[in-house]
Design an enzyme around this catalytic site. Structure first.
Site, PDB file in Angstrom:
ATOM      1  N   CYS A 172       0.797  -1.217   0.000  1.00 35.54           N
ATOM      2  CA  CYS A 172       0.000   0.000   0.000  1.00 35.54           C
ATOM      3  C   CYS A 172       0.841   1.284   0.000  1.00 35.54           C
ATOM      4  O   CYS A 172       1.998   1.275   0.411  1.00 35.54           O
ATOM      5  CB  CYS A 172      -0.933   0.089   1.208  1.00 35.54           C
ATOM      6  SG  CYS A 172      -1.870  -1.400   1.472  1.00 35.54           S
ATOM      7  N   HIS A 181      16.788 -34.877 -13.908  1.00 34.32           N
ATOM      8  CA  HIS A 181      16.579 -35.328 -12.533  1.00 34.32           C
ATOM      9  C   HIS A 181      15.114 -35.201 -12.115  1.00 34.32           C
ATOM     10  O   HIS A 181      14.810 -35.228 -10.932  1.00 34.32           O
ATOM     11  CB  HIS A 181      17.493 -34.556 -11.579  1.00 34.32           C
ATOM     12  CG  HIS A 181      18.947 -34.836 -11.833  1.00 34.32           C
ATOM     13  ND1 HIS A 181      19.556 -36.015 -11.483  1.00 34.32           N
ATOM     14  CD2 HIS A 181      19.883 -34.097 -12.469  1.00 34.32           C
ATOM     15  CE1 HIS A 181      20.822 -35.987 -11.860  1.00 34.32           C
ATOM     16  NE2 HIS A 181      21.040 -34.833 -12.470  1.00 34.32           N
ATOM     17  N   LYS A 207       4.562  -3.440  -7.022  1.00 36.44           N
ATOM     18  CA  LYS A 207       5.965  -3.199  -7.372  1.00 36.44           C
ATOM     19  C   LYS A 207       6.870  -3.367  -6.155  1.00 36.44           C
ATOM     20  O   LYS A 207       7.941  -3.937  -6.241  1.00 36.44           O
ATOM     21  CB  LYS A 207       6.090  -1.775  -7.921  1.00 36.44           C
ATOM     22  CG  LYS A 207       7.491  -1.373  -8.287  1.00 36.44           C
ATOM     23  CD  LYS A 207       7.778  -1.685  -9.721  1.00 36.44           C
ATOM     24  CE  LYS A 207       9.208  -1.436 -10.094  1.00 36.44           C
ATOM     25  NZ  LYS A 207       9.704  -2.525 -10.941  1.00 36.44           N
ATOM     26  N   ASN A 258      -0.250   1.971   5.846  1.00 36.30           N
ATOM     27  CA  ASN A 258       0.617   1.053   5.105  1.00 36.30           C
ATOM     28  C   ASN A 258       1.363   0.226   6.149  1.00 36.30           C
ATOM     29  O   ASN A 258       2.013   0.786   7.022  1.00 36.30           O
ATOM     30  CB  ASN A 258       1.607   1.854   4.241  1.00 36.30           C
ATOM     31  CG  ASN A 258       2.779   1.018   3.749  1.00 36.30           C
ATOM     32  OD1 ASN A 258       3.907   1.478   3.707  1.00 36.30           O
ATOM     33  ND2 ASN A 258       2.518  -0.208   3.384  1.00 36.30           N
ATOM     34  N   GLY A 259       1.228  -1.091   6.066  1.00 38.64           N
ATOM     35  CA  GLY A 259       1.900  -1.968   7.024  1.00 38.64           C
ATOM     36  C   GLY A 259       0.964  -3.073   7.464  1.00 38.64           C
ATOM     37  O   GLY A 259      -0.077  -3.309   6.833  1.00 38.64           O
ATOM     38  N   TRP A 283      -2.806  -2.691  -1.605  1.00 42.85           N
ATOM     39  CA  TRP A 283      -2.483  -4.049  -2.020  1.00 42.85           C
ATOM     40  C   TRP A 283      -2.976  -4.919  -0.868  1.00 42.85           C
ATOM     41  O   TRP A 283      -2.474  -4.824   0.249  1.00 42.85           O
ATOM     42  CB  TRP A 283      -0.981  -4.223  -2.233  1.00 42.85           C
ATOM     43  CG  TRP A 283      -0.629  -5.578  -2.767  1.00 42.85           C
ATOM     44  CD1 TRP A 283      -0.626  -5.966  -4.076  1.00 42.85           C
ATOM     45  CD2 TRP A 283      -0.216  -6.726  -2.012  1.00 42.85           C
ATOM     46  NE1 TRP A 283      -0.251  -7.276  -4.183  1.00 42.85           N
ATOM     47  CE2 TRP A 283       0.007  -7.769  -2.937  1.00 42.85           C
ATOM     48  CE3 TRP A 283      -0.017  -6.984  -0.653  1.00 42.85           C
ATOM     49  CZ2 TRP A 283       0.428  -9.044  -2.547  1.00 42.85           C
ATOM     50  CZ3 TRP A 283       0.392  -8.250  -0.270  1.00 42.85           C
ATOM     51  CH2 TRP A 283       0.610  -9.256  -1.210  1.00 42.85           C
ATOM     52  N   ARG A 338       2.921   0.511  -5.352  1.00 38.90           N
ATOM     53  CA  ARG A 338       2.855  -0.183  -4.066  1.00 38.90           C
ATOM     54  C   ARG A 338       1.581  -1.002  -3.919  1.00 38.90           C
ATOM     55  O   ARG A 338       1.368  -1.662  -2.905  1.00 38.90           O
ATOM     56  CB  ARG A 338       2.932   0.838  -2.915  1.00 38.90           C
ATOM     57  CG  ARG A 338       4.142   1.732  -2.997  1.00 38.90           C
ATOM     58  CD  ARG A 338       4.098   2.791  -1.925  1.00 38.90           C
ATOM     59  NE  ARG A 338       4.399   2.252  -0.626  1.00 38.90           N
ATOM     60  CZ  ARG A 338       5.607   2.186  -0.089  1.00 38.90           C
ATOM     61  NH1 ARG A 338       6.632   2.660  -0.750  1.00 38.90           N
ATOM     62  NH2 ARG A 338       5.789   1.679   1.102  1.00 38.90           N
ATOM     63  N   LYS A 387       9.538 -13.395 -15.514  1.00 41.95           N
ATOM     64  CA  LYS A 387       8.853 -12.353 -16.301  1.00 41.95           C
ATOM     65  C   LYS A 387       7.567 -12.919 -16.908  1.00 41.95           C
ATOM     66  O   LYS A 387       6.521 -12.292 -16.864  1.00 41.95           O
ATOM     67  CB  LYS A 387       9.746 -11.819 -17.437  1.00 41.95           C
ATOM     68  CG  LYS A 387      10.953 -11.030 -17.029  1.00 41.95           C
ATOM     69  CD  LYS A 387      10.657  -9.643 -16.507  1.00 41.95           C
ATOM     70  CE  LYS A 387      10.463  -9.587 -15.045  1.00 41.95           C
ATOM     71  NZ  LYS A 387      11.492  -9.348 -14.124  1.00 41.95           N
ATOM     72  N   GLU A 419      15.167 -15.705 -14.552  1.00 44.58           N
ATOM     73  CA  GLU A 419      14.588 -14.365 -14.715  1.00 44.58           C
ATOM     74  C   GLU A 419      13.588 -14.343 -15.886  1.00 44.58           C
ATOM     75  O   GLU A 419      12.531 -13.722 -15.779  1.00 44.58           O
ATOM     76  CB  GLU A 419      15.728 -13.345 -14.910  1.00 44.58           C
ATOM     77  CG  GLU A 419      15.306 -11.911 -15.160  1.00 44.58           C
ATOM     78  CD  GLU A 419      14.442 -11.284 -14.068  1.00 44.58           C
ATOM     79  OE1 GLU A 419      14.278 -11.863 -12.989  1.00 44.58           O
ATOM     80  OE2 GLU A 419      13.900 -10.196 -14.340  1.00 44.58           O
ATOM     81  N   GLU A 473       4.866 -13.555 -14.194  1.00 47.72           N
ATOM     82  CA  GLU A 473       4.236 -12.424 -13.507  1.00 47.72           C
ATOM     83  C   GLU A 473       3.367 -11.554 -14.405  1.00 47.72           C
ATOM     84  O   GLU A 473       2.395 -10.982 -13.938  1.00 47.72           O
ATOM     85  CB  GLU A 473       5.241 -11.587 -12.710  1.00 47.72           C
ATOM     86  CG  GLU A 473       6.254 -10.798 -13.491  1.00 47.72           C
ATOM     87  CD  GLU A 473       7.170  -9.975 -12.584  1.00 47.72           C
ATOM     88  OE1 GLU A 473       8.273  -9.657 -13.015  1.00 47.72           O
ATOM     89  OE2 GLU A 473       6.787  -9.628 -11.443  1.00 47.72           O
TER      90      GLU A 473
HETATM   91  C1  AGP Z   1      10.329  -8.280 -10.492  1.00 43.78           C
HETATM   92  O1  AGP Z   1       9.830  -8.362 -11.781  1.00 43.78           O
HETATM   93  C2  AGP Z   1       9.378  -8.462  -9.425  1.00 43.78           C
HETATM   94  N1  AGP Z   1       8.261  -7.625  -9.537  1.00 43.78           N
HETATM   95  C3  AGP Z   1       9.886  -8.721  -8.026  1.00 43.78           C
HETATM   96  O2  AGP Z   1      10.410 -10.001  -8.041  1.00 43.78           O
HETATM   97  C4  AGP Z   1      10.936  -7.761  -7.406  1.00 43.78           C
HETATM   98  O3  AGP Z   1      12.138  -7.867  -8.081  1.00 43.78           O
HETATM   99  C5  AGP Z   1      11.111  -8.106  -5.921  1.00 43.78           C
HETATM  100  O4  AGP Z   1       9.906  -7.889  -5.266  1.00 43.78           O
HETATM  101  C6  AGP Z   1      12.219  -7.339  -5.263  1.00 43.78           C
HETATM  102  O5  AGP Z   1      11.969  -5.970  -5.266  1.00 43.78           O
HETATM  103  P1  AGP Z   1      13.097  -4.932  -4.864  1.00 43.78           P
HETATM  104  O6  AGP Z   1      14.156  -5.029  -5.912  1.00 43.78           O
HETATM  105  O7  AGP Z   1      12.411  -3.613  -4.863  1.00 43.78           O
HETATM  106  O8  AGP Z   1      13.619  -5.338  -3.535  1.00 43.78           O
END
Ligand code: AGP
Length: 581
Positions: free
Chosen positions: A2, A480, A576, A99-100, A73, A27, A461, A457, A464
């Site tokens: 949030c 394996h 984010k 927020n928290g 969020w 957020r 992508k 990675e 997500e």
């Molecule tokens: C990346 O595409 C993600 N949204 C997520 O994994 C992100 O990298 C992770 O939450 C870490 O965030 P930060 O780099 O702000 O710590």
């Protein structure tokens, strides 16, 4: 998670709060709301969805010079209007945005006997606790905060009072002041275009914002003076252009990000020789991060081992935090985080610091909680990253850690690094391949060494933003277990940029083909095996290939998301910045 944003000043503050909330949408964007003081009474406007939806609900008659707002969020309770903030107290006298996480909210709820709750949130307990306390508004806030366990950054309105009360513990909160207006927000990006100065609220400090002044208080209610900080108006400050797809923009920006990074480190020397000499003294490095930042940490460790001959370990923050490892005071702990606000990463850094070890933070946001804990800071220069899926921040982290490895190595890598940034470009993902592979929904990404990291990675992508259930796996691990899933409906994306591994990868490709799997190969060299699809990578030195190859996988994920009509910038269920554990 949030984001909160509040404003008090001359004239209507709604627009500035909405603008601030839009900038905090990274957020969370499940729902949003504002509370305003109108004729001394509190009114709320809420909406499910993004701030644009909330904006549509605000009508011309809504006008107030005291406004608090929230973008959510969901942590406690589903996404619905009732659970969205601001939350009012039972008697409507207090409104709060938070927020928290209030960890003891169930217990506190039981103590608030007779109060009828309208949401499933932890936050509603807080507004009611405040309303039930006695004394002045500040005293009420202080005593309620003492009862609360967990993390919070809050802005609170009391009816009949033209003021905004703010407090924080573990979640960030900033206050900015200028003639005729005072704002508070979870992140300075909410207001940095308008103000020159801001204050950082520390844990258990309080602020009272009134029309023409801000007052700060310590936990014992005594007034305190706080240091004013100046915004760094960076040359590359990018505001929010009318961009339809930030992820596309951010992928395209990667070459400029690398040029900027190279300039900052080699020409402006943002990290001094003295700091590098101090860092060189450490022999052991332990990287800690989450998500994409964890992947860049894996590469950072690989580079430090390869070029600077250091001993490196890498951990996922949420595991490291509760693991049984001993903190080694002689080791340098490296925390990698785009936002510098990721709860698990911050918790690990605090833990390490408390145990007396040194902390290096690799962050993209100068004023962030993580940097407050740092003994050393390695800034990344990606500029603002808006899309939830990290792209340019990832390559900025990878390149910055490569620079670090170079600076700590016996061999001078600076010329090679500078040459690379001059020739690196984003090449488009071949349309003809895209058309053919769209039909696959069972996808694996495989590679060895640095290409294994790229496969992790690339898979993240695609998961997500395109919601495809795929995995990244070390090519040698396939047989394996995971090979059992491969059939003629499977696409395996093979990343092969390490010449020394070519034959091993060829064997892996044969194993996949023997089970009917189709191959999309990304490589800068030829392989002695037929594949269905091939992307020819530009042949840079091996250490740069993770940057070259990930750009194609970012574009692949983006194309899948857009083809399905998904918003790649705001994927479902995510935010984010993950500011809760
Ligand atoms: C990346 O595409 C993600 N949204 C997520 O994994 C992100 O990298 C992770 O939450 C870490 O965030 P930060 O780099 O702000 O710590």
């Amino acid at each position: 998670m949030c984001g909160i944003c509040a404003s008090i000043g001359k004239g209507n503050q709604i627009e500035d709060v909405l603008k601030g909330l839009k900038r905090l949408e990274y957020r969370g964007y499940d729902s949003s709301g504002i509370a305003l003081l109108k004729k001394a009474k509190i009114e709320t406007i809420k909406s499910v969805g993004t701030i644009n939806r909330l904006e549509e609900k605000v009508c011309g008659n809504d006008n107030s010079n005291v406004v608090i707002g929230h973008t959510r969020w969901a942590t406690h309770g589903k996404v619905c209007k009732e659970n969205s903030h601001p939350h009012l107290s039972f008697d409507g006298s207090v409104a709060i945005v938070h927020n928290g996480i209030i960890e003891n909210f169930e217990e506190l709820k039981k103590q608030l006997d007779g109060v009828e709750f309208h949401s499933q949130t932890d936050t509603e307990v807080f507004s009611n606790l405040i309303a039930k306390e006695s004394g002045s508004s500040l005293e009420k806030l202080l005593s309620a905060s003492k009862k609360v366990q967990g993390s919070f950054a809050i802005a609170v309105l009391f009816e009949n009072e033209k003021k905004i009360y703010c407090a924080k513990r573990k979640s960030p909160l900033y206050v900015a002041i200028r003639q005729g207006q005072i704002m508070a927000a979870s992140d300075i990006s909410a207001f940095e275009d308008k103000f020159d100065f801001f204050y950082v609220l520390e844990d258990d400090e309080f602020a009272i914002l009134s029309e023409n002044k801000v007052e700060f208080f310590a936990a014992d209610c005594t007034g305190i003076e706080k240091e004013q900080k100046m915004f760094e108006k960076t040359a590359f400050f990018e505001d929010f252009p009318d961009e339809k797809c930030f992820m596309r923009k951010e992928i395209a920006e990667q070459p400029i990000v690398l040029k900027r990074t190279s300039f900052k480190y080699f020409s402006e020397k943002v990290v001094s020789d003295e700091t590098i000499s101090k860092l060189k003294k450490f022999h052991n490095f332990h990287f800690v991060a989450c998500g994409t930042a964890y992947h860049s940490a894996l590469l950072g460790a690989e580079y430090l081992q390869r070029f600077a001959k250091k001993h490196c370990e890498v951990s996922v923050a949420s595991e490291f935090r509760y693991g049984s490892q001993k903190i080694n005071k002689k080791c340098l702990y490296v925390f990698v985080s785009q936002s510098g606000e990721t709860a698990d990463t911050i918790a690990c850094a605090s833990m390490v610091k408390e145990k007396g070890a040194k902390v290096l933070c690799v962050t993209n946001v100068p004023y962030c909680t993580l940097n407050n804990l740092a003994d050393f800071i390695l800034p990344t220069f990606a500029g603002k990253e808006i899309a939830v899926a990290s792209t340019k921040a990832y390559v900025a982290q990878v390149f910055t850690m490569l620079i670090l490895a170079g600076l700590m190595s016996e061999k001078d890598l600076s010329e090679t690094l500078k040459r690379f940034v001059l020739s690196f470009q984003i090449k488009p993902f071949p349309e003809e391949i895209l058309k053919e592979i769209f039909s696959y929904s069972k996808i694996f990404f495989v590679g060895r060494g640095q290409d294994y990291v790229t496969s992790l990675e690339g898979a993240l992508k695609l998961k997500e933003i395109a919601y495809i259930n795929c995995i990244g796996i070390a090519a040698g691990e396939l047989k394996h277990g995971t090979l059992a899933l491969v059939d003629d409906k499977t696409l395996v994306v093979v990343i092969s940029t390490k010449k020394s591994m070519r034959e091993k990868i060829e064997n892996n490709i044969q194993e996949i083909k023997a089970r009917g799997g189709k191959i999309l190969l990304l490589s800068q060299f030829e392989h002695n095996v037929d594949v269905e699809y091939k992307i020819d990578l530009t042949a840079f030195d091996e250490e740069f290939m993770p940057i070259e190859s990930i750009a194609f996988l970012q574009q692949l994920a983006l194309a899948y998301a857009l083809a399905e009509g998904y918003d790649p910038d705001k994927p479902r269920n995510l935010a984010k910045s993950v500011t809760v554990e």
